[in-house]
Motif scaffolding. Structure first.
Motif, PDB file in Angstrom:
ATOM      1  N   LEU A   1       0.829  -1.202   0.000  1.00 34.41           N
ATOM      2  CA  LEU A   1       0.000   0.000   0.000  1.00 34.41           C
ATOM      3  C   LEU A   1       0.867   1.256   0.000  1.00 34.41           C
ATOM      4  CD1 LEU A   1      -2.931   1.265   0.481  1.00 34.41           C
ATOM      5  CD2 LEU A   1      -2.234   1.371   2.889  1.00 34.41           C
ATOM      6  N   LYS A   2       0.548   2.203  -0.881  1.00 37.48           N
ATOM      7  CA  LYS A   2       1.219   3.493  -0.865  1.00 37.48           C
ATOM      8  C   LYS A   2       0.660   4.291   0.317  1.00 37.48           C
ATOM      9  CE  LYS A   2       3.978   3.185  -4.335  1.00 37.48           C
ATOM     10  NZ  LYS A   2       5.441   3.255  -4.136  1.00 37.48           N
ATOM     11  N   SER A   3       1.507   4.580   1.285  1.00 33.37           N
ATOM     12  CA  SER A   3       1.051   5.235   2.512  1.00 33.37           C
ATOM     13  C   SER A   3       2.168   6.085   3.108  1.00 33.37           C
ATOM     14  CB  SER A   3       0.614   4.178   3.535  1.00 33.37           C
ATOM     15  OG  SER A   3       1.752   3.492   4.045  1.00 33.37           O
ATOM     16  N   ASN A   4       1.810   6.820   4.161  1.00 32.07           N
ATOM     17  CA  ASN A   4       2.815   7.574   4.914  1.00 32.07           C
ATOM     18  C   ASN A   4       2.983   6.992   6.315  1.00 32.07           C
ATOM     19  OD1 ASN A   4       0.406   8.292   6.085  1.00 32.07           O
ATOM     20  ND2 ASN A   4       0.735  10.506   5.994  1.00 32.07           N
TER      21      ASN A   4
ATOM     22  N   SER B   1       2.219  13.624  -2.815  1.00 30.52           N
ATOM     23  CA  SER B   1       1.031  14.138  -2.117  1.00 30.52           C
ATOM     24  C   SER B   1       1.098  13.903  -0.611  1.00 30.52           C
ATOM     25  CB  SER B   1      -0.239  13.486  -2.681  1.00 30.52           C
ATOM     26  OG  SER B   1      -0.376  13.745  -4.062  1.00 30.52           O
ATOM     27  N   PHE B   2       1.813  12.862  -0.184  1.00 28.85           N
ATOM     28  CA  PHE B   2       1.891  12.535   1.238  1.00 28.85           C
ATOM     29  C   PHE B   2       2.749  13.518   2.036  1.00 28.85           C
ATOM     30  CE2 PHE B   2       0.803   7.910   0.313  1.00 28.85           C
ATOM     31  CZ  PHE B   2      -0.406   7.983   0.965  1.00 28.85           C
ATOM     32  N   ARG B   3       3.613  14.227   1.380  1.00 27.98           N
ATOM     33  CA  ARG B   3       4.581  15.079   2.083  1.00 27.98           C
ATOM     34  C   ARG B   3       3.872  16.146   2.918  1.00 27.98           C
ATOM     35  NH1 ARG B   3       9.537  15.801  -2.341  1.00 27.98           N
ATOM     36  NH2 ARG B   3       9.885  13.566  -2.628  1.00 27.98           N
ATOM     37  N   ASP B   4       4.382  16.309   4.139  1.00 32.09           N
ATOM     38  CA  ASP B   4       3.928  17.346   5.074  1.00 32.09           C
ATOM     39  C   ASP B   4       2.581  17.059   5.738  1.00 32.09           C
ATOM     40  OD1 ASP B   4       6.230  18.846   4.474  1.00 32.09           O
ATOM     41  OD2 ASP B   4       5.244  19.741   2.734  1.00 32.09           O
ATOM     42  N   PHE B   5       2.004  15.861   5.527  1.00 34.46           N
ATOM     43  CA  PHE B   5       0.797  15.483   6.277  1.00 34.46           C
ATOM     44  C   PHE B   5       1.214  14.672   7.492  1.00 34.46           C
ATOM     45  CE2 PHE B   5      -1.528  16.048   2.149  1.00 34.46           C
ATOM     46  CZ  PHE B   5      -2.443  16.983   2.610  1.00 34.46           C
ATOM     47  N   ASN B   6       0.533  14.901   8.630  1.00 34.48           N
ATOM     48  CA  ASN B   6       0.909  14.188   9.853  1.00 34.48           C
ATOM     49  C   ASN B   6      -0.107  13.127  10.263  1.00 34.48           C
ATOM     50  OD1 ASN B   6      -1.190  15.770  10.700  1.00 34.48           O
ATOM     51  ND2 ASN B   6      -0.074  16.805  12.345  1.00 34.48           N
ATOM     52  N   LYS B   7      -1.146  12.921   9.470  1.00 31.66           N
ATOM     53  CA  LYS B   7      -2.131  11.880   9.763  1.00 31.66           C
ATOM     54  C   LYS B   7      -1.841  10.644   8.905  1.00 31.66           C
ATOM     55  CE  LYS B   7      -4.527  14.118  12.795  1.00 31.66           C
ATOM     56  NZ  LYS B   7      -4.541  13.684  14.210  1.00 31.66           N
ATOM     57  N   SER B   8      -2.122   9.466   9.465  1.00 32.48           N
ATOM     58  CA  SER B   8      -1.809   8.206   8.775  1.00 32.48           C
ATOM     59  C   SER B   8      -2.823   7.934   7.661  1.00 32.48           C
ATOM     60  CB  SER B   8      -1.813   7.053   9.777  1.00 32.48           C
ATOM     61  OG  SER B   8      -0.867   7.283  10.793  1.00 32.48           O
ATOM     62  N   MET B   9      -2.315   7.896   6.424  1.00 29.61           N
ATOM     63  CA  MET B   9      -3.196   7.714   5.275  1.00 29.61           C
ATOM     64  C   MET B   9      -2.558   6.792   4.244  1.00 29.61           C
ATOM     65  SD  MET B   9      -4.598  11.618   4.679  1.00 29.61           S
ATOM     66  CE  MET B   9      -2.966  12.367   4.715  1.00 29.61           C
ATOM     67  N   GLY B  10      -3.418   6.141   3.466  1.00 27.54           N
ATOM     68  CA  GLY B  10      -2.950   5.306   2.368  1.00 27.54           C
ATOM     69  C   GLY B  10      -3.851   5.495   1.164  1.00 27.54           C
ATOM     70  N   VAL B  11      -3.328   5.144  -0.013  1.00 26.45           N
ATOM     71  CA  VAL B  11      -4.115   5.238  -1.250  1.00 26.45           C
ATOM     72  C   VAL B  11      -4.105   3.873  -1.922  1.00 26.45           C
ATOM     73  CG1 VAL B  11      -4.337   6.322  -3.520  1.00 26.45           C
ATOM     74  CG2 VAL B  11      -3.538   7.674  -1.545  1.00 26.45           C
ATOM     75  N   ALA B  12      -5.305   3.313  -2.134  1.00 23.17           N
ATOM     76  CA  ALA B  12      -5.446   2.006  -2.770  1.00 23.17           C
ATOM     77  C   ALA B  12      -6.384   2.120  -3.968  1.00 23.17           C
ATOM     78  CB  ALA B  12      -5.986   0.992  -1.768  1.00 23.17           C
ATOM     79  N   THR B  13      -6.358   1.106  -4.813  1.00 31.00           N
ATOM     80  CA  THR B  13      -7.262   1.068  -5.958  1.00 31.00           C
ATOM     81  C   THR B  13      -8.221  -0.106  -5.806  1.00 31.00           C
ATOM     82  OG1 THR B  13      -5.680  -0.253  -7.225  1.00 31.00           O
ATOM     83  CG2 THR B  13      -5.594   2.135  -7.507  1.00 31.00           C
ATOM     84  N   TYR B  14      -9.247  -0.127  -6.642  1.00 30.16           N
ATOM     85  CA  TYR B  14     -10.219  -1.222  -6.600  1.00 30.16           C
ATOM     86  C   TYR B  14     -10.542  -1.692  -8.006  1.00 30.16           C
ATOM     87  CZ  TYR B  14     -13.686   2.323  -7.905  1.00 30.16           C
ATOM     88  OH  TYR B  14     -14.372   3.320  -8.568  1.00 30.16           O
TER      89      TYR B  14
END
Length: 368
Positions: free
Chosen positions: A185-188, A331-344
């Motif tokens: 998963l692409k995430s931070n 897009s993930f840079r400088d965000f401090n909340k845990s997030m991921g980007v997935a496809t379906y």
């Protein structure tokens, strides 16, 4: 006095449940050993005595006569036991399964072919033996007929044992090729989850791509987010099978009020293993950087207004039709909340053998 009594009840409950678990585990182990032995006998006898095609049917019928009411030994079951033995005979031998005999077989095989060394290493560990013997025969059979490589089989055996997967959940995991998608998963998460164990769990729980084959949409490119959301909610049990069995569904269009203004999260879950809220945002097209800004806002609001004190910070997953990895990374840079980007995907790709025979959906639509 009351607290002592409650503690006594708690200890008794723990003892009873532990005993039941051990009894069930021992019973399952004995069944697997029995089925392996039966499979071995069938294979060896059919070769040495040159059994005909109807012999197994006759054996199943005669066993019922000898042991009236016997269950689990139909001709179908006997064939499954034969598969169980033939698929594992190279690695395992009864006496006892997965221990000294396996190590002896491994030493012999690796002397003849050093390339086999890596195959036997994980198989001969106590941990894998425990996992192998803890899952049911039906799980084992589904793994054997739906996978081909040793690595795949080991992955699903361990996953089934560790996550207590039902047969349905296991089948869906194999169908969606979970062994290829876990940890990708692409995430931070690396920069936003400080606890190493929780970070590793999160990376393993969320997938890079989800198979939503229960959604029947004629043209996925034309569907809007609400239609996709409605289809998921109507099939929420199947969606949970897709994302993992530790998720509890809280609701869709979950309402947040920030400074007297309303906001709505598409799908909100709670993950028992991670002990945190998980927000899913559905997007019909390609990923856009602004999606993360919206998700970051939702997670901040959830953590301040909804999260309980004992829970971990919320996690957000943006689920879209497609993405470009580099755009996601920036897009993930400088965000401090845990997030991921997935496809379906809403359905399987057209099998290769049908390509060129049937028109693709767009061509078919034009023809109609």
């Amino acid at each position: 006095m009351l607290s002592h009594y409650k503690q006594t009840i708690k200890e008794l409950k723990s003892m009873i449940l532990t005993s039941r678990y051990r009894a069930a585990a021992l019973a399952n182990k004995e069944l697997l050993l029995l089925y392996f032995s039966v499979g071995k006998l069938i294979v060896e006898k059919s070769k040495s005595e040159k059994w005909g095609s109807g012999t197994l049917d006759k054996i199943a019928t005669d066993l019922q006569k000898e042991l009236p009411g016997l269950r689990g030994f139909s001709i179908t079951s006997l064939k499954k036991m034969r598969v169980f033995y033939t698929e594992w005979e190279f690695f395992f031998s009864i006496g006892p399964l997965l221990t000294d005999e396996l190590k002896k077989t491994a030493r012999s095989a690796t002397k003849k072919n050093p390339a086999k060394a890596n195959e036997f290493g994980p198989l001969s560990t106590d941990e894998f033996r425990k996992d192998f013997l803890s899952i049911g025969f039906t799980h084992h059979y589904e793994i054997l007929i739906k996978t081909r490589t040793l690595d795949e089989r080991m992955f699903y055996i361990i996953k089934t044992a560790k996550e207590f997967l039902s047969v349905d959940t296991l089948i869906h995991a194999i169908k969606s090729q979970a062994h290829k998608k876990r940890g990708k998963l692409k995430s931070n998460f690396d920069t936003t989850i400080n606890d190493e164990a929780q970070r590793e769990q999160a990376l393993q729980i969320f997938k890079d791509e989800y198979l939503l084959d229960f959604i029947n949409i004629e043209d996925p490119d034309l569907v809007d987010e609400r239609e996709l959301e409605d289809a998921i909610v109507r099939n929420i049990r199947k969606f949970i099978l897709s994302i993992g069995n530790d998720f509890a569904f809280i609701g869709n269009q979950n309402r947040l009020v920030v400074d007297e203004e309303e906001f709505f999260i598409d799908l909100l879950f709670f993950n028992r293993k991670l002990q945190c809220l998980v927000a899913f945002e559905l997007k019909k097209g390609k990923f856009k950087p602004e999606y993360l800004g919206k998700m970051n806002f939702y997670l901040s609001a959830l953590d301040e207004l909804v999260k309980q004190p004992h829970e971990n910070p919320s996690i957000g997953i943006v689920l879209c039709k497609s993405k470009t990895d580099k755009v996601v990374e920036f897009s993930f840079r400088d965000f401090n909340k845990s997030m991921g980007v997935a496809t379906y995907k809403t359905s399987k790709e057209l099998p290769a053998k049908y390509k060129g025979i049937l028109p693709d959906p767009k061509a078919l639509k034009e023809l109609l």
